[in-house]
Design an enzyme around this catalytic site. Structure first.
Site, PDB file in Angstrom:
ATOM      1  N   GLY A   1      48.084  38.732  49.242  1.00  0.00           N
ATOM      2  CA  GLY A   1      48.548  38.262  47.994  1.00  0.00           C
ATOM      3  C   GLY A   1      48.002  36.679  48.177  1.00  0.00           C
ATOM      4  CG  ASN A   2      46.939  34.740  44.688  1.00  0.00           C
ATOM      5  OD1 ASN A   2      47.797  34.285  43.719  1.00  0.00           O
ATOM      6  ND2 ASN A   2      46.475  35.847  44.265  1.00  0.00           N
ATOM      7  N   PRO A   3      49.616  32.688  46.087  1.00  0.00           N
ATOM      8  CG  PRO A   3      49.749  30.435  46.933  1.00  0.00           C
ATOM      9  CD  PRO A   3      48.858  31.722  46.817  1.00  0.00           C
ATOM     10  CB  SER A   4      49.177  33.165  41.548  1.00  0.00           C
ATOM     11  OG  SER A   4      49.393  32.939  40.011  1.00  0.00           O
TER      12      SER A   4
END
Ligand code: CTP
Length: 410
Positions: free
Chosen positions: A214-217
């Site tokens: 995932g990513n921290p968006s």
């Protein structure tokens, strides 16, 4: 000021407060409305003044609070008529079963209902009462009468009630009522009749049942865009990855997890849309196959085989080029850590976009989780516009400002 909301800024709004325990939350709502820029007048029923002192509202609004039916204002206008006639919107929060009944009948025996009858703007009610009263056929019928007449209803929600019991009847939270007020006031805005699709947040690509890439968006930029488009009257669909944000009132939300799910949802919604704002941070790679069971730590080193996901924007652009139905205006976002302008222009061209909004995510104040953003907006004619550091809500307004002329030109 940071909390100003354009659709509420300098708009005359009347807040009617009735006698329920949720009246104390109406003080929070009044504060939020004032901070949003509304020219707020508060009217209370005598019963409401038993729960919260008028002085509270007077201090929050810097204006006298009206309770008495027959008091004349200094300028000799008839108080309730003048208040109502000036209002762009009247909110009744909390709205007790008693006041809903009075409003439905037009029984103008207190200043609040009289003001509502004199009001030419829309009426938004936030009911608050015990579950039994909420579900009573009398309340249902009164509410139906009000909505048939054009009133808007926000809430109530399920939760703990004044009696200590739990059920449906809790007044909607002040921030939800504020959000609903924006939606009501924005309905006839410049994007009325237009369909806008917004994506927000990051996607998650499963490795096994308990792990993902995932990513921290945070989704904050996309949610701000959805609210800004809604406040201009657009019919908004918000397709978002896993986020910890309140859904915008009056926006159709569609939660997805993976890039493939986001692609499916975007392609379906985009076929009917006038505008696509692609603020989501979509994964570019996913594990070739997710393990069916939790992967055990056995080997010293492990390898994960990744395959490319499809580029959603490129897909939308290809459909537009082939003449299939699709949005007239497509806006992409570019989150970069170096060579911002070069990368952004490449994406603008490669993905066939009408605008690209680029930001440097390596800076704390414009990163994924920040409340603010510093963006550069590029267009296909070589235009480059740098905006200062702004709250994400204001960045969203600036992006929407640039979409209106593009839509008009199509
Ligand atoms: N995007 C998309 N589909 C993908 C990946 C990205 O539609 N599979 C969209 C994003 O929502 C954004 C724009 O493309 O509006 C740019 O995303 P970004 O991740 O910055 O660019 P990529 O094309 O993925 O390029 P790179 O990761 O190499 O920088």
């Amino acid at each position: 000021m940071e909390n100003k909301i354009p659709v509420l800024d300098r708009r005359p709004v009347v807040l009617g407060v009735t006698g329920g325990i949720a009246a104390y939350k109406a003080a929070d709502l009044a504060s939020r409305l004032v901070q949003a820029g509304a020219a707020l007048e508060v009217v209370m029923t005598p019963a409401a003044a038993e729960f919260v002192r008028p002085l509270t509202f007077q201090a929050l609004t810097h204006r006298p609070v009206a309770i008495e039916m027959f008091s004349l204002l200094q300028d000799r206008e008839i108080g309730h008529v003048a208040l109502g006639q000036r209002a762009a919107l009247m909110i009744v929060a909390p709205a007790t079963a008693n006041t809903l009944a009075r409003l439905a009948c037009g029984l103008a025996d207190n200043l609040l209902v009289t003001t509502a009858l004199a009001c030419r703007g829309p009426l938004l009610v936030a009911p608050a009462m015990e579950s039994g009263m909420w579900h009573h056929p009398a309340t249902r019928a009164n509410l139906e009468t009000l909505t048939r007449r054009g009133a808007f209803v926000v809430g109530p929600e399920k939760g703990r009630l004044a009696s200590g019991a739990s059920g449906e009847g809790r007044m909607a939270e002040p921030e939800t009522i504020l959000d609903a007020a924006c939606w009501v006031l924005g309905r006839s805005g410049p994007l009325a009749g237009k369909k806008v699709v917004v994506t927000a947040g990051g996607t998650r690509e499963p490795i096994d049942p308990v792990r993902f890439i995932g990513n921290p968006s945070s989704g904050k930029m996309g949610f701000a865009l959805a609210r800004a488009a809604r406040d201009r009257g657009a019919e908004v669909t918000l397709i978002h990855g896993p986020v910890a944000l309140r859904p915008p009132y009056g926006v159709a939300c569609h939660a997805v997890a993976t890039a493939a799910q986001m692609q499916e949802a975007v392609l379906a919604a985009a076929a009917e849309a006038d505008v696509l704002l692609m603020a989501a941070a979509v994964a570019d790679y996913r594990p070739r196959a997710a393990a069916a069971q939790k992967i055990k730590k056995e080997a010293e080193a492990a390898r994960l085989e990744l395959v490319r996901t499809e580029d959603i924007l490129a897909c939308v652009a290809a459909r537009r080029r082939s003449g299939e139905a699709g949005p007239a205006v497509v806006v992409g976002f570019a989150a970069e850590t170096e060579e911002l302008l070069r990368h952004a222009r490449e994406k603008l061209e490669k993905k066939g976009l009408d605008l690209i909004v680029a930001n440097d995510v390596s800076a704390a104040e414009s990163g994924f989780e920040a409340e603010t953003n510093r963006v550069v907006i590029l267009d296909p004619r070589g235009g480059v516009e740098s905006l200062p550091l702004l709250p994400k809500r204001e960045v969203a307004e600036a992006v929407l400002d640039r979409i209106l002329p593009l839509l008009a030109a199509r």
